[in-house]
Design a protein around this motif. Structure first.
Motif, mmCIF file in Angstrom:
data_model
loop_
_atom_site.group_PDB
_atom_site.id
_atom_site.type_symbol
_atom_site.label_atom_id
_atom_site.label_comp_id
_atom_site.label_asym_id
_atom_site.label_seq_id
_atom_site.Cartn_x
_atom_site.Cartn_y
_atom_site.Cartn_z
ATOM 1 N N ALA A 156 7.332 7.843 -2.472
ATOM 2 C CA ALA A 156 6.321 8.220 -3.462
ATOM 3 C C ALA A 156 5.836 6.992 -4.221
ATOM 4 C CB ALA A 156 6.889 9.256 -4.425
ATOM 5 N N GLY A 157 6.767 6.100 -4.581
ATOM 6 C CA GLY A 157 6.383 4.877 -5.257
ATOM 7 C C GLY A 157 5.459 4.024 -4.417
ATOM 8 N N SER A 158 5.754 3.906 -3.133
ATOM 9 C CA SER A 158 4.901 3.097 -2.262
ATOM 10 C C SER A 158 3.531 3.751 -2.069
ATOM 11 C CB SER A 158 5.583 2.851 -0.914
ATOM 12 O OG SER A 158 5.729 4.050 -0.174
ATOM 13 N N ASP A 159 3.490 5.079 -2.028
ATOM 14 C CA ASP A 159 2.202 5.780 -1.943
ATOM 15 C C ASP A 159 1.325 5.448 -3.143
ATOM 16 O OD1 ASP A 159 3.411 6.989 0.219
ATOM 17 O OD2 ASP A 159 3.023 9.037 -0.438
ATOM 18 N N LEU A 160 1.929 5.520 -4.331
ATOM 19 C CA LEU A 160 1.170 5.267 -5.553
ATOM 20 C C LEU A 160 0.689 3.824 -5.621
ATOM 21 C CD1 LEU A 160 3.324 7.326 -8.077
ATOM 22 C CD2 LEU A 160 1.139 7.974 -7.047
ATOM 23 N N LEU A 161 1.518 2.891 -5.164
ATOM 24 C CA LEU A 161 1.087 1.504 -5.095
ATOM 25 C C LEU A 161 -0.121 1.347 -4.182
ATOM 26 C CD1 LEU A 161 4.315 -0.703 -4.848
ATOM 27 C CD2 LEU A 161 2.485 -0.936 -6.521
ATOM 28 N N ALA A 162 -0.048 1.938 -3.001
ATOM 29 C CA ALA A 162 -1.148 1.805 -2.043
ATOM 30 C C ALA A 162 -2.444 2.365 -2.621
ATOM 31 C CB ALA A 162 -0.791 2.511 -0.741
ATOM 32 N N LEU A 163 -2.378 3.533 -3.238
ATOM 33 C CA LEU A 163 -3.576 4.120 -3.842
ATOM 34 C C LEU A 163 -4.069 3.285 -5.023
ATOM 35 C CD1 LEU A 163 -2.596 7.893 -3.695
ATOM 36 C CD2 LEU A 163 -4.360 6.738 -2.331
ATOM 37 N N ALA A 164 -3.139 2.680 -5.759
ATOM 38 C CA ALA A 164 -3.542 1.832 -6.888
ATOM 39 C C ALA A 164 -4.307 0.604 -6.407
ATOM 40 C CB ALA A 164 -2.308 1.406 -7.686
ATOM 41 N N TYR A 165 -3.933 0.047 -5.279
ATOM 42 C CA TYR A 165 -4.660 -1.108 -4.749
ATOM 43 C C TYR A 165 -6.081 -0.709 -4.335
ATOM 44 C CZ TYR A 165 -0.999 -4.655 -4.876
ATOM 45 O OH TYR A 165 -0.077 -5.577 -5.313
ATOM 46 N N HIS A 166 -6.248 0.508 -3.864
ATOM 47 C CA HIS A 166 -7.610 0.984 -3.584
ATOM 48 C C HIS A 166 -8.412 1.104 -4.868
ATOM 49 C CE1 HIS A 166 -10.989 3.361 -2.207
ATOM 50 N NE2 HIS A 166 -10.671 4.281 -3.107
ATOM 51 N N ARG A 167 -7.820 1.733 -5.866
ATOM 52 C CA ARG A 167 -8.564 2.024 -7.089
ATOM 53 C C ARG A 167 -8.789 0.774 -7.938
ATOM 54 N NH1 ARG A 167 -4.703 7.229 -7.521
ATOM 55 N NH2 ARG A 167 -5.897 8.578 -6.135
ATOM 56 N N THR A 168 -7.814 -0.124 -7.952
ATOM 57 C CA THR A 168 -7.924 -1.320 -8.780
ATOM 58 C C THR A 168 -8.764 -2.415 -8.110
ATOM 59 O OG1 THR A 168 -5.760 -0.875 -9.762
ATOM 60 C CG2 THR A 168 -6.617 -3.111 -9.983
ATOM 61 N N TYR A 169 -8.512 -2.658 -6.819
ATOM 62 C CA TYR A 169 -9.138 -3.785 -6.142
ATOM 63 C C TYR A 169 -10.231 -3.377 -5.149
ATOM 64 C CZ TYR A 169 -4.828 -5.956 -7.866
ATOM 65 O OH TYR A 169 -3.795 -6.398 -8.656
ATOM 66 N N GLY A 170 -10.384 -2.063 -4.957
ATOM 67 C CA GLY A 170 -11.376 -1.617 -3.989
ATOM 68 C C GLY A 170 -10.952 -1.801 -2.547
ATOM 69 N N MET A 171 -9.645 -1.988 -2.300
ATOM 70 C CA MET A 171 -9.167 -2.146 -0.925
ATOM 71 C C MET A 171 -9.393 -0.870 -0.121
ATOM 72 S SD MET A 171 -5.562 -4.257 -1.115
ATOM 73 C CE MET A 171 -5.134 -3.699 0.546
ATOM 74 N N ASP A 172 -9.657 -1.032 1.164
ATOM 75 C CA ASP A 172 -9.828 0.099 2.079
ATOM 76 C C ASP A 172 -8.450 0.586 2.498
ATOM 77 O OD1 ASP A 172 -10.373 1.917 4.054
ATOM 78 O OD2 ASP A 172 -11.708 0.608 5.198
ATOM 79 N N VAL A 173 -7.876 1.457 1.671
ATOM 80 C CA VAL A 173 -6.545 2.009 1.906
ATOM 81 C C VAL A 173 -6.675 3.493 2.225
ATOM 82 C CG1 VAL A 173 -4.316 2.556 0.848
ATOM 83 C CG2 VAL A 173 -5.418 0.347 0.389
ATOM 84 N N VAL A 174 -5.967 3.965 3.260
ATOM 85 C CA VAL A 174 -5.862 5.398 3.551
ATOM 86 C C VAL A 174 -4.391 5.731 3.759
ATOM 87 C CG1 VAL A 174 -8.160 5.884 4.470
ATOM 88 C CG2 VAL A 174 -6.426 4.899 5.969
ATOM 89 N N LEU A 175 -3.989 6.942 3.362
ATOM 90 C CA LEU A 175 -2.601 7.385 3.474
ATOM 91 C C LEU A 175 -2.489 8.575 4.406
ATOM 92 C CD1 LEU A 175 -2.334 5.720 0.760
ATOM 93 C CD2 LEU A 175 -0.671 7.455 0.054
ATOM 94 N N THR A 176 -1.378 8.631 5.123
ATOM 95 C CA THR A 176 -1.025 9.845 5.855
ATOM 96 C C THR A 176 0.349 10.319 5.388
ATOM 97 O OG1 THR A 176 0.064 8.680 7.703
ATOM 98 C CG2 THR A 176 -2.313 9.103 7.895
ATOM 99 N N ARG A 177 0.524 11.627 5.325
ATOM 100 C CA ARG A 177 1.832 12.227 5.049
ATOM 101 C C ARG A 177 2.122 13.232 6.144
ATOM 102 N NH1 ARG A 177 0.206 12.752 -1.175
ATOM 103 N NH2 ARG A 177 0.810 10.653 -1.843
#
Length: 337
Positions: A156-177
């Motif tokens: 969960a922590g790593s998911d939130l980090l990945a989404l934060a990099y999208h929202r903060t830096y505009g990185m093209d991040v996508v998640l699968t669960r």
């Protein structure tokens, strides 16, 4: 397209690499595939034997927690598909520190390198376990995270980090669960290969508690097809669920495995339930189906039969791995990654 696959010698990661290079899933036509894998107890170069001679494949043995190595490897890649993780719940209960280091810190190091090098897309692979437990119905991607095990908390922590990099830096991040995976090349501490190999050897299998914990079962190839669709067409900043569509209690799964191996219930040994054992997981896959056209193709009856046959025919692969197992962590835990 140059694709970097972390954890690409593990169970799911190696399936993804084999799929990319053999074209057995959505055709992404990679010009090059790099595997970065630490080769811990569950990483196995033999998992890549079917594609080891492909000139497009490069294997780098190393740790995602090594910033200098990660920076060197990430450079020049267009896509990162991030599987690398500590994944076994029982191991996380025994010792959470390696999970925090690899799953959280390692993901942060990967994200930083991707940001620094302008990587085109970062696909972060996660699990249904981040949601906790659900009594009825199915989770959508908007469900708040409520993990109950150290493993799930670090994911969960790593998911939130990945989404934060999208929202903060505009990185093209996508998640699968994903739901619980099964299939060939799965390290035999997870429930399906543990039970199958024990039964093939004439041994017994452990069943937690009353056997009533419910999981959705997903063949590893279907999972990787879903990941490829997300890599190709998923919307940046979004989460996509990948499920198999067949929910079973652990007792029902045990019955199917006993039948597939020609064994009876006298081969089952009840064991004390796991600490904090989640009762039920269930993912709603409407989003990935409607947006990306994902539909699981391998039904559980066929998938289990093929999986049992693979383990029966590939003793040379799993027998050495069984010697590494820690008896304290070979109960039937979740098998997502």
């Amino acid at each position: 397209m140059r694709i970097l696959v972390t954890g690409g010698a593990g169970f799911i990661g190696s399936e993804y690499v084999r799929m990319l290079l053999t074209g057995t899933g959505p055709r992404l036509d990679p010009g090059a595939v790099t595997v970065l894998d630490k080769l811990t107890y569950s990483g196995n170069l033999a998992n890549l034997d079917p594609v080891r001679n492909d000139p497009r494949l490069t294997v780098v043995v190393g740790d995602i927690c090594d910033p200098a190595l990660v920076d060197e490897v990430v450079a020049g890649h267009d896509v990162i598909v991030h599987f690398a993780a500590e994944s076994h719940v029982d191991r996380s209960i025994a010792s959470a520190a390696p999970f925090v280091s690899t799953n959280v810190l390692g993901t942060q190091i990967m994200l930083d390198a991707a940001l620094r090098h302008g990587t085109g897309r970062f696909v972060h692979i996660s699990t249904d376990e981040v949601y906790g437990s659900i009594d009825s119905g199915s989770w959508t991607e908007h469900q708040p995270l409520a993990p109950n095990s150290p493993y799930a908390a670090t994911k969960a922590g790593s998911d939130l980090l990945a989404l934060a990099y999208h929202r903060t830096y505009g990185m093209d991040v996508v998640l699968t669960r994903c739901a619980n995976n099964y299939g060939p090349y799965q390290f035999p501490e997870k429930v399906v290969p543990l039970f199958v190999t024990n039964l093939l050897d004439g041994g017994t299998v452990p069943l937690y508690g009353d056997g009533g914990n419910v999981r959705d079962w997903l063949h590893v190839h279907d999972h990787c097809v879903g990941i490829a669709l997300v890599q190709d067409k998923g919307r940046p900043g979004e989460v996509y669920h990948i499920g198999g569509g067949t929910e079973l209690t652990n007792r029902e799964l045990t019955a199917r495995l006993l039948a597939a191996c020609g064994a009876d219930w006298d081969r089952v040994t009840p064991v004390a339930d796991r600490k904090g054992h989640d009762r039920r997981y269930s993912l709603d896959i409407t989003k990935i189906t409607e947006e990306l056209g994902y539909v699981p193709q391998i039904d559980l009856d066929r998938g289990l039969a093929e999986t049992v046959a693979w383990y029966r025919e590939n003793r040379a692969w799993w027998e050495p791995l069984k010697e590494r197992l820690d008896p304290a962590v070979t109960h039937p835990g979740p098998a997502a990654t």
